[in-house]
Design a protein around this motif. Structure first.
Motif, PDB file in Angstrom:
ATOM      1  N   LEU A  98     -15.519  15.265  11.840  1.00  0.00           N
ATOM      2  CA  LEU A  98     -15.067  16.573  12.316  1.00  0.00           C
ATOM      3  C   LEU A  98     -15.970  17.691  11.822  1.00  0.00           C
ATOM      4  O   LEU A  98     -16.291  18.613  12.568  1.00  0.00           O
ATOM      5  CB  LEU A  98     -13.622  16.843  11.871  1.00  0.00           C
ATOM      6  N   TYR A  99     -16.356  17.611  10.569  1.00  0.00           N
ATOM      7  CA  TYR A  99     -17.227  18.651  10.010  1.00  0.00           C
ATOM      8  C   TYR A  99     -18.549  18.714  10.772  1.00  0.00           C
ATOM      9  O   TYR A  99     -19.029  19.786  11.115  1.00  0.00           O
ATOM     10  CB  TYR A  99     -17.471  18.411   8.523  1.00  0.00           C
ATOM     11  N   LYS A 100     -19.115  17.545  11.028  1.00  0.00           N
ATOM     12  CA  LYS A 100     -20.382  17.498  11.750  1.00  0.00           C
ATOM     13  C   LYS A 100     -20.233  18.127  13.136  1.00  0.00           C
ATOM     14  O   LYS A 100     -21.085  18.900  13.576  1.00  0.00           O
ATOM     15  CB  LYS A 100     -20.864  16.056  11.863  1.00  0.00           C
ATOM     16  N   LEU A 101     -19.135  17.827  13.828  1.00  0.00           N
ATOM     17  CA  LEU A 101     -18.891  18.380  15.160  1.00  0.00           C
ATOM     18  C   LEU A 101     -18.591  19.881  15.108  1.00  0.00           C
ATOM     19  O   LEU A 101     -19.130  20.656  15.887  1.00  0.00           O
ATOM     20  CB  LEU A 101     -17.729  17.652  15.841  1.00  0.00           C
ATOM     21  N   LEU A 102     -17.708  20.265  14.173  1.00  0.00           N
ATOM     22  CA  LEU A 102     -17.265  21.661  14.104  1.00  0.00           C
ATOM     23  C   LEU A 102     -18.312  22.604  13.522  1.00  0.00           C
ATOM     24  O   LEU A 102     -18.317  23.790  13.844  1.00  0.00           O
ATOM     25  CB  LEU A 102     -15.970  21.767  13.285  1.00  0.00           C
ATOM     26  N   SER A 103     -19.175  22.094  12.656  1.00  0.00           N
ATOM     27  CA  SER A 103     -20.139  22.983  11.997  1.00  0.00           C
ATOM     28  C   SER A 103     -21.124  23.609  12.989  1.00  0.00           C
ATOM     29  O   SER A 103     -21.730  24.624  12.690  1.00  0.00           O
ATOM     30  CB  SER A 103     -20.890  22.253  10.891  1.00  0.00           C
ATOM     31  N   LYS A 104     -21.234  23.044  14.165  1.00  0.00           N
ATOM     32  CA  LYS A 104     -22.127  23.592  15.190  1.00  0.00           C
ATOM     33  C   LYS A 104     -21.517  24.811  15.880  1.00  0.00           C
ATOM     34  O   LYS A 104     -22.239  25.629  16.433  1.00  0.00           O
ATOM     35  CB  LYS A 104     -22.447  22.524  16.227  1.00  0.00           C
ATOM     36  N   THR A 105     -20.166  24.907  15.845  1.00  0.00           N
ATOM     37  CA  THR A 105     -19.510  25.967  16.618  1.00  0.00           C
ATOM     38  C   THR A 105     -18.528  26.830  15.826  1.00  0.00           C
ATOM     39  O   THR A 105     -18.070  27.843  16.337  1.00  0.00           O
ATOM     40  CB  THR A 105     -18.738  25.359  17.810  1.00  0.00           C
ATOM     41  N   SER A 106     -18.184  26.416  14.613  1.00  0.00           N
ATOM     42  CA  SER A 106     -17.136  27.132  13.886  1.00  0.00           C
ATOM     43  C   SER A 106     -17.577  27.480  12.477  1.00  0.00           C
ATOM     44  O   SER A 106     -18.117  26.640  11.765  1.00  0.00           O
ATOM     45  CB  SER A 106     -15.870  26.266  13.818  1.00  0.00           C
ATOM     46  N   LYS A 107     -17.299  28.714  12.067  1.00  0.00           N
ATOM     47  CA  LYS A 107     -17.609  29.094  10.689  1.00  0.00           C
ATOM     48  C   LYS A 107     -16.565  28.563   9.714  1.00  0.00           C
ATOM     49  O   LYS A 107     -16.756  28.612   8.513  1.00  0.00           O
ATOM     50  CB  LYS A 107     -17.752  30.614  10.562  1.00  0.00           C
ATOM     51  N   ASN A 108     -15.456  28.041  10.231  1.00  0.00           N
ATOM     52  CA  ASN A 108     -14.406  27.459   9.389  1.00  0.00           C
ATOM     53  C   ASN A 108     -14.430  25.931   9.418  1.00  0.00           C
ATOM     54  O   ASN A 108     -13.414  25.292   9.174  1.00  0.00           O
ATOM     55  CB  ASN A 108     -13.032  27.959   9.833  1.00  0.00           C
ATOM     56  N   ALA A 109     -15.573  25.344   9.716  1.00  0.00           N
ATOM     57  CA  ALA A 109     -15.685  23.889   9.851  1.00  0.00           C
ATOM     58  C   ALA A 109     -15.291  23.160   8.567  1.00  0.00           C
ATOM     59  O   ALA A 109     -14.586  22.149   8.610  1.00  0.00           O
ATOM     60  CB  ALA A 109     -17.104  23.508  10.252  1.00  0.00           C
ATOM     61  N   ASN A 110     -15.725  23.668   7.426  1.00  0.00           N
ATOM     62  CA  ASN A 110     -15.433  23.019   6.154  1.00  0.00           C
ATOM     63  C   ASN A 110     -13.925  22.990   5.901  1.00  0.00           C
ATOM     64  O   ASN A 110     -13.345  21.944   5.627  1.00  0.00           O
ATOM     65  CB  ASN A 110     -16.164  23.727   5.016  1.00  0.00           C
ATOM     66  N   LEU A 111     -13.298  24.131   6.020  1.00  0.00           N
ATOM     67  CA  LEU A 111     -11.861  24.207   5.758  1.00  0.00           C
ATOM     68  C   LEU A 111     -11.066  23.409   6.780  1.00  0.00           C
ATOM     69  O   LEU A 111     -10.175  22.631   6.409  1.00  0.00           O
ATOM     70  CB  LEU A 111     -11.403  25.676   5.753  1.00  0.00           C
ATOM     71  N   THR A 112     -11.366  23.551   8.047  1.00  0.00           N
ATOM     72  CA  THR A 112     -10.619  22.855   9.094  1.00  0.00           C
ATOM     73  C   THR A 112     -10.721  21.338   8.939  1.00  0.00           C
ATOM     74  O   THR A 112      -9.706  20.628   8.952  1.00  0.00           O
ATOM     75  CB  THR A 112     -11.129  23.274  10.493  1.00  0.00           C
ATOM     76  N   SER A 113     -11.936  20.838   8.783  1.00  0.00           N
ATOM     77  CA  SER A 113     -12.109  19.390   8.648  1.00  0.00           C
ATOM     78  C   SER A 113     -11.470  18.871   7.363  1.00  0.00           C
ATOM     79  O   SER A 113     -10.885  17.788   7.346  1.00  0.00           O
ATOM     80  CB  SER A 113     -13.587  19.018   8.708  1.00  0.00           C
ATOM     81  N   SER A 114     -11.542  19.659   6.293  1.00  0.00           N
ATOM     82  CA  SER A 114     -10.937  19.260   5.017  1.00  0.00           C
ATOM     83  C   SER A 114      -9.420  19.198   5.107  1.00  0.00           C
ATOM     84  O   SER A 114      -8.788  18.279   4.580  1.00  0.00           O
ATOM     85  CB  SER A 114     -11.346  20.228   3.909  1.00  0.00           C
ATOM     86  N   LEU A 115      -8.826  20.156   5.773  1.00  0.00           N
ATOM     87  CA  LEU A 115      -7.368  20.169   5.896  1.00  0.00           C
ATOM     88  C   LEU A 115      -6.869  18.995   6.741  1.00  0.00           C
ATOM     89  O   LEU A 115      -5.871  18.350   6.395  1.00  0.00           O
ATOM     90  CB  LEU A 115      -6.885  21.496   6.476  1.00  0.00           C
ATOM     91  N   ILE A 116      -7.557  18.704   7.822  1.00  0.00           N
ATOM     92  CA  ILE A 116      -7.162  17.564   8.658  1.00  0.00           C
ATOM     93  C   ILE A 116      -7.335  16.263   7.873  1.00  0.00           C
ATOM     94  O   ILE A 116      -6.471  15.379   7.913  1.00  0.00           O
ATOM     95  CB  ILE A 116      -7.960  17.551   9.977  1.00  0.00           C
ATOM     96  N   GLY A 117      -8.418  16.161   7.140  1.00  0.00           N
ATOM     97  CA  GLY A 117      -8.627  14.990   6.290  1.00  0.00           C
ATOM     98  C   GLY A 117      -7.535  14.845   5.246  1.00  0.00           C
ATOM     99  O   GLY A 117      -7.076  13.740   4.955  1.00  0.00           O
ATOM    100  N   SER A 118      -7.090  15.964   4.698  1.00  0.00           N
ATOM    101  CA  SER A 118      -6.015  15.927   3.701  1.00  0.00           C
ATOM    102  C   SER A 118      -4.714  15.391   4.274  1.00  0.00           C
ATOM    103  O   SER A 118      -4.016  14.609   3.629  1.00  0.00           O
ATOM    104  CB  SER A 118      -5.761  17.324   3.132  1.00  0.00           C
ATOM    105  N   VAL A 119      -4.376  15.824   5.481  1.00  0.00           N
ATOM    106  CA  VAL A 119      -3.132  15.341   6.109  1.00  0.00           C
ATOM    107  C   VAL A 119      -3.186  13.826   6.258  1.00  0.00           C
ATOM    108  O   VAL A 119      -2.218  13.123   5.923  1.00  0.00           O
ATOM    109  CB  VAL A 119      -2.891  16.031   7.470  1.00  0.00           C
TER     110      VAL A 119
END
Length: 178
Positions: A98-119
């Motif tokens: 997710l981070y790899k995909l989101l980091s191209k388009t979102s400035k919140n890639a780290n937080l978003t991918s981390s939160l989904i991973g946590s769930v």
């Protein structure tokens, strides 16, 4: 430094869960790993940024091996390592992808991918590792409260860590290196 911190955090999270009982706060049950695991997702993303996906995945496996060795040396249940491995591998791989995909388009890639991973991590780990299936520190009737408790603590800590990283870290380089 991020790799060493990442590996230490993984081992400490797993060992603390075997050594200490969960904390009960009202109806919530907070497993000891809650205070550490959220950081592994953010650190994993930093490692991926700096060293690439291959190194990031090697670190995931290395963290699991180190946890297993420590549990063996300390004569702790290997079942917690198995539960941790399953939850950790699924969640860390999903976080990395997710981070790899989101980091191209979102400035919140780290937080978003981390939160989904946590769930994913919390749900799998608590259900398999801490319930009566695993080391039995969380009874079935408290399982959902342990999942929610760990998610709350991990999310708060990830938000704090993410804000600090946004301030001091940009795209694999510190602000001073940019």
């Amino acid at each position: 430094m991020s790799i060493i911190l990442y590996l230490i955090t993984i081992v400490v999270a797993n060992l603390s869960t075997v050594i200490f009982n969960p904390t009960v706060v009202g109806i919530l049950v907070i497993p000891p790993s809650a205070y550490f695991m959220g950081f592994t997702f953010i650190l994993g993303n930093l490692i991926q940024d700096k060293f690439g996906t291959k190194v990031s995945r090697i670190c995931i496996w290395l963290g699991l091996v180190l946890s297993s060795i420590m549990c063996f040396v300390l004569d702790f249940s290997q079942f917690i390592v198995i539960a941790s491995a399953l939850a950790f591998l699924v969640s860390q791989y999903v976080t990395n992808i997710l981070y790899k995909l989101l980091s191209k388009t979102s400035k919140n890639a780290n937080l978003t991918s981390s939160l989904i991973g946590s769930v994913l991590d919390v749900t799998l780990f608590v259900t398999i590792g801490l319930s009566p299936i695993g080391i039995n520190t969380v009874p079935w009737n408290q399982l959902i409260f342990a999942i929610i408790g760990q998610l709350i603590v991990q999310t708060i800590l990830q938000l704090i860590a993410s804000k600090l990283l946004d301030k001091f870290y940009k795209g694999g380089k510190s602000i001073n290196e940019s």
